[in-house]
Enzyme design. Structure first.
Site, PDB file in Angstrom:
ATOM      1  CE  LYS A  14       5.611 -21.383  44.058  1.00  0.00           C
ATOM      2  NZ  LYS A  14       4.251 -21.844  44.366  1.00  0.00           N
ATOM      3  NE  ARG A  89       2.896 -21.460  38.305  1.00  0.00           N
ATOM      4  CZ  ARG A  89       3.048 -20.455  39.165  1.00  0.00           C
ATOM      5  NH1 ARG A  89       4.137 -19.742  39.172  1.00  0.00           N
ATOM      6  NH2 ARG A  89       2.112 -20.175  40.035  1.00  0.00           N
ATOM      7  NE  ARG A 128      -1.385 -16.423  48.434  1.00  0.00           N
ATOM      8  CZ  ARG A 128      -0.514 -17.197  47.778  1.00  0.00           C
ATOM      9  NH1 ARG A 128       0.649 -17.491  48.318  1.00  0.00           N
ATOM     10  NH2 ARG A 128      -0.842 -17.692  46.624  1.00  0.00           N
TER      11      ARG A 128
HETATM   12  P1  AMP Z   1       1.846 -16.998  41.358  1.00  0.00           P
HETATM   13  O1  AMP Z   1       1.882 -15.666  42.026  1.00  0.00           O
HETATM   14  O2  AMP Z   1       3.208 -17.646  41.294  1.00  0.00           O
HETATM   15  O3  AMP Z   1       0.807 -17.919  41.917  1.00  0.00           O
HETATM   16  O4  AMP Z   1       1.437 -16.715  39.834  1.00  0.00           O
HETATM   17  C1  AMP Z   1       0.192 -16.142  39.515  1.00  0.00           C
HETATM   18  C2  AMP Z   1      -0.224 -16.502  38.105  1.00  0.00           C
HETATM   19  O5  AMP Z   1       0.744 -15.995  37.173  1.00  0.00           O
HETATM   20  C3  AMP Z   1      -0.286 -17.988  37.804  1.00  0.00           C
HETATM   21  O6  AMP Z   1      -1.528 -18.551  38.172  1.00  0.00           O
HETATM   22  C4  AMP Z   1      -0.069 -18.008  36.292  1.00  0.00           C
HETATM   23  O7  AMP Z   1      -1.233 -17.609  35.611  1.00  0.00           O
HETATM   24  C5  AMP Z   1       0.960 -16.912  36.115  1.00  0.00           C
HETATM   25  N1  AMP Z   1       2.358 -17.417  36.199  1.00  0.00           N
HETATM   26  C6  AMP Z   1       3.292 -17.100  37.143  1.00  0.00           C
HETATM   27  N2  AMP Z   1       4.459 -17.717  36.899  1.00  0.00           N
HETATM   28  C7  AMP Z   1       4.272 -18.448  35.770  1.00  0.00           C
HETATM   29  C8  AMP Z   1       5.104 -19.324  35.004  1.00  0.00           C
HETATM   30  N3  AMP Z   1       6.381 -19.575  35.363  1.00  0.00           N
HETATM   31  N4  AMP Z   1       4.567 -19.908  33.909  1.00  0.00           N
HETATM   32  C9  AMP Z   1       3.297 -19.666  33.535  1.00  0.00           C
HETATM   33  N5  AMP Z   1       2.464 -18.873  34.219  1.00  0.00           N
HETATM   34  C10 AMP Z   1       2.932 -18.248  35.329  1.00  0.00           C
END
Ligand code: AMP
Length: 226
Positions: A14, A89, A128
């Site tokens: 993504k 999400r 990563r």
């Molecule tokens: P990501 O970089 O998108 O994998 O996000 C890292 C972490 O941030 C996730 O594992 C969640 O703990 C939190 N997070 C990011 N986006 C969201 C969202 N839309 N809703 C809830 N938690 C989020």
């Protein structure tokens, strides 16, 4: 002007795709995870509240995310369109986004789901590395930086995310299946969902997304004329 949502499990690509798409189209790349990590790094109130969830690999509560995203989407660059990466999400987040769009008399052009099998996700997440300064993403096996451990774009030292240790990754994948997968049906019902095989290589995925985005834009223009 276009508004796109990238949907998919952690490690599906993504971030890489949203960033490339945004650059190509001149729209904002809005990544909820990057905004959260920025807040944690700066020690803001939001960062302090979100950090424990993020460290465990759990979703941050909707109320925190909704305030944060409302603020981000109100910034001037978002008015030119955006590629959303990591948001929505949960179904509650998708509903909140929908009511905002309705209020602004806007619509999403497309929701793109990147499909990648779990064994491949696990492989990707362990390889990563990210740039803590400019958020660029690298993959040791397939998209390594030119100089080991150094960001090509800004020269900062690359890091491995804390939430990419195996146990935390497992929690994140379970959370995805429970909270985020229901969004596929949500967007299928609105006919916005396009499924893309996320294993065909970065360039092929981008070409596929480009094709979908063009078609969706043409279709929307057709509807406006009709
Ligand atoms: P990501 O970089 O998108 O994998 O996000 C890292 C972490 O941030 C996730 O594992 C969640 O703990 C939190 N997070 C990011 N986006 C969201 C969202 N839309 N809703 C809830 N938690 C989020």
């Amino acid at each position: 002007m276009m508004r796109i949502v990238l949907l998919g499990p952690p490690g599906s690509g993504k971030g890489t795709q949203a960033s490339a798409l945004a650059r190509r189209r001149g729209i904002a790349h809005i990544a909820s995870g990057d905004i959260l990590r920025g807040n944690v790094k700066e020690g803001t109130e939001l960062g302090r509240r979100a950090a424990p969830y993020m460290e465990r690999g759990e979703l941050v509560p909707d109320e925190l995310i909704l305030d944060m995203m409302a603020e981000r989407l109100a910034e001037p660059d978002a008015a030119e369109g955006y590629a959303l990466d990591g948001f929505p999400r949960t179904v509650a987040q998708a509903e909140a986004l929908d009511s905002r769009l309705l209020e602004m008399r806007q619509r999403l052009e497309a929701v793109i789901y990147l499909e990648v099998p779990e064994t491949e996700l696990l492989r990707r997440l362990s390889g990563r590395r990210i740039c803590p300064n400019c958020n660029a993403i690298y993959q040791l096996a397939t998209m390594a930086p030119k100089r080991e451990g150094i960001c090509d774009a800004c020269g900062a030292e690359l890091i491995q995310r804390k939430d990419e240790q195996p146990e935390v990754v497992r929690t994140r994948l379970q959370g995805y299946a429970r909270e985020t997968e229901p969004l596929l049906d949500y967007y299928r019902r609105t006919r916005l969902l396009h499924e893309v095989d996320g294993t065909i290589g970065v360039r092929s995925v981008l070409a596929e997304i480009d094709r979908i985005v063009k078609e969706s834009a043409a279709e929307a223009a057709g509807k406006r004329e009709a």
